[in-house]
Enzyme design. Structure first.
Site, PDB file in Angstrom:
ATOM      1  N   GLU A 334      46.696 -39.743 159.614  1.00  0.00           N
ATOM      2  CA  GLU A 334      45.379 -40.329 160.408  1.00  0.00           C
ATOM      3  C   GLU A 334      46.024 -41.128 161.636  1.00  0.00           C
ATOM      4  OE1 GLU A 334      41.770 -40.200 157.242  1.00  0.00           O
ATOM      5  OE2 GLU A 334      43.077 -42.004 157.320  1.00  0.00           O
TER       6      GLU A 334
HETATM    7  C1  NGO Z   1      42.146 -40.112 153.584  1.00  0.00           C
HETATM    8  C2  NGO Z   1      42.874 -41.335 154.450  1.00  0.00           C
HETATM    9  C3  NGO Z   1      42.800 -42.482 153.588  1.00  0.00           C
HETATM   10  C4  NGO Z   1      41.348 -42.850 152.683  1.00  0.00           C
HETATM   11  C5  NGO Z   1      41.178 -41.725 151.978  1.00  0.00           C
HETATM   12  C6  NGO Z   1      39.845 -41.864 151.198  1.00  0.00           C
HETATM   13  C7  NGO Z   1      44.592 -40.100 153.741  1.00  0.00           C
HETATM   14  C8  NGO Z   1      45.770 -39.600 153.373  1.00  0.00           C
HETATM   15  N1  NGO Z   1      44.223 -40.866 154.347  1.00  0.00           N
HETATM   16  O1  NGO Z   1      43.449 -39.804 152.745  1.00  0.00           O
HETATM   17  O2  NGO Z   1      43.203 -43.560 154.279  1.00  0.00           O
HETATM   18  O3  NGO Z   1      41.582 -44.023 152.083  1.00  0.00           O
HETATM   19  O4  NGO Z   1      41.360 -40.295 152.639  1.00  0.00           O
HETATM   20  O5  NGO Z   1      39.436 -40.664 150.474  1.00  0.00           O
END
Ligand code: NGO
Length: 522
Positions: A334
């Site tokens: 992300e």
């Molecule tokens: C995503 C995000 C995390 C969140 C999570 C919540 C990933 C790999 N990055 O998973 O920052 O906490 O969802 O479900």
């Protein structure tokens, strides 16, 4: 019918009493049903029951072990003590009724053979890890009362027969996010105790994120002084961090249960807490405001500054020094605030730094976009459309750990009524977590590239340990079975029945699990 009419009422009552238990037993799991050799979670690879071979543990039973099996034998004796009240003797050799543990060549890594006969139980493995996993199986073959912490008066019978067991995948992981809500070392230890029952062998700790920084780094002390201060959790809750001693102790505690700890520092995104502590890590050199909300994707390390790489290497070096396991997780997910070119430039420098400090780089699947990902380990958390991000890296030798969010994310709600949890990847009831195949999910990825599975538990909504238990159990067990049991044994009805009987063990251990309506709990 005429016959029934002539049966005396008392006889009829007796006959019904005899027949009824059989009827209920065949209708499904029942607390009084004797335990079968196959009543194990995760399912064992091969079992050959021998109804004449039941073994009874009594106060006279001894546990014999060779030198290399002694530690696991001690763990077995300790596990049996509270409920049986027996102080089972550890000996080198025994002539009487015995549970005998020894290493022998020829078993697959982590595999074991467990043979239960009337006069002895034999547990064999090539490595102590296999003995440990065999002990977890043996515990489940005893009546559920074995989980009590007070003495229970009853017979302790183990069903006769032979089990040959081995894992499907070398990697069976669980992840705990200590960043969004900090959880203490004692809570992590409690989680380790629980997951080790199901032959999980990796614990991934998500140690930093936008809200907080949870592991002491001596060369950058403000990371935890500021990022681990009170109030650094989501919603301004909690706060806290692991000292290096806490971390080392966790590594040791996990290793005693054949679990390898993998630390994660998430970068170049998810770094707001680090930038609050050290503004020089932001391109404008200005400290951002501390964040306690749940948004993601807004922070980025300054990719063009040398300070960034000094910071990254210091963190990697200090983490590598206290981590005996092979992997170091560098996040990489992300990164919406890092332009694509900068992301690649960052990974080109950072992934080799992990190798320089003796570890295999591990990251969320986005790092697969980097040509430097080569032999890295990628944690796939997406959907099939994310495939292209991993394909090139897999062709170059990278391996995958499967954590598709819509199957394995333990922080997702079970259904719309679940208190706590998130729902962005959908609701995940037990069957959804169980009914998929890690090998078959990504069309373009060969099964040989799949190292295993992991169930992440993100902690945005997890305030205390009860929240962890409620979301992790029973779904973690579904992922553990996908990781351990052979693909050919995959069977929802069987899993569901075994899980139903396991419930009474959790009740005795005081584990606050989700009583899924999909399961008939006994
Ligand atoms: C995503 C995000 C995390 C969140 C999570 C919540 C990933 C790999 N990055 O998973 O920052 O906490 O969802 O479900």
């Amino acid at each position: 019918m005429a016959m029934v009419g002539r049966v005396r009422p008392l006889r009829l009552a007796v006959a019904l009493l005899l027949v009824l238990p059989l009827v209920t037993a065949s209708a499904g799991p029942h607390p009084t049903r004797p335990i079968a050799l196959t009543d194990v979670l995760p399912a064992v690879a091969e079992a050959a029951p021998d109804p004449g071979g039941d073994f009874r543990i009594t106060a006279d039973t001894e546990i014999s072990a060779t030198e290399s099996a002694l530690a696991v034998a001690g763990q077995l004796a300790e596990a049996l003590r509270p409920a049986t009240g027996f102080d089972l003797r550890l000996v080198r050799a025994s002539r009487g009724p015995v549970i005998d543990l020894a290493l022998e060549p020829g078993h697959p890594d982590e595999g074991y053979r467990l043979e239960v006969r009337q006069d002895r139980v034999e547990l064999r493995a090539t490595y102590p890890a296999g003995l440990f996993f065999g002990v977890q199986t043996l515990r489940q073959l005893l009546p559920p009362e074995i989980e009590s912490d007070t003495v229970q008066r009853r017979r302790w019978t183990v069903p006769g027969g032979r089990i040959h067991d081995r894992p499907r995948y070398a990697y069976r992981g669980a992840m705990l996010d200590l960043a969004r809500h900090f959880h203490t070392a004692a809570e992590v230890r409690a989680y380790i105790d629980q997951i080790s029952r199901f032959k999980i062998n990796y614990l991934h700790l998500h140690l930093s994120d936008d809200q907080g920084w949870r592991i002491r780094i001596d060369s950058w002390p403000r990371l935890t002084e500021v990022g681990g201060a009170p109030g650094t959790g989501v919603g301004g809750d909690g706060g806290g961090f692991l000292t290096k001693d806490d971390y080392r102790e966790l590594v040791r505690y996990a290793a005693e249960r054949y679990i390898t700890v993998i630390p994660e520092i998430d970068m170049p995104g998810h770094v707001n807490a680090a930038q609050v502590a050290y503004p020089e890590l932001a391109c404008d050199g200005v400290a951002p405001r501390p964040r306690t909300d749940m948004r993601v994707g807004y922070s980025s390390l300054c990719v063009r500054e040398e300070t960034t790489y000094r910071f990254v290497e210091d963190v990697i070096r200090e983490l590598a020094e206290m981590t005996p396991g092979p992997y170091l997780h560098v996040g990489g997910d992300e990164t919406f605030a890092t332009p694509h070119g900068s992301y690649l430039a960052f990974q080109r420098r950072v992934l080799p730094l992990v190798r320089k400090h003796g570890k295999i780089p591990y990251g969320w699947h986005e790092i697969g976009q980097s040509p430097a990902a080569g032999d890295a380990l990628l944690q796939f958390w997406g959907r099939e459309r994310d495939n292209p991000m991993v394909n090139t890296a897999v062709a170059a030798g990278a391996k995958l750990v499967m954590s598709p969010a819509n199957r394995t994310y333990l922080d997702m709600k079970y259904d719309s009524l679940t208190p706590g949890g998130l729902d962005w990847a959908g609701a995940i009831e037990v069957r959804t977590a169980y009914d998929w195949d890690p090998d078959g999910l990504l069309a373009d990825v060969p099964a040989t590239a799949i190292l295993g599975v992991e169930a992440p538990l993100w902690s945005e909504t997890l305030r205390d340990y009860a929240d962890i238990e409620f979301l992790a159990f029973p779904r973690l067990v579904a992922i553990a079975e996908l990781g351990w049991s052979p693909a050919r044994s995959h069977d929802w009805e069987s899993f569901r029945a075994r899980l139903g009987t396991y419930g009474s063990r959790w009740v005795r251990q005081d584990v606050g699990f989700h009583r899924s309506p999909q399961i008939r709990w006994s």
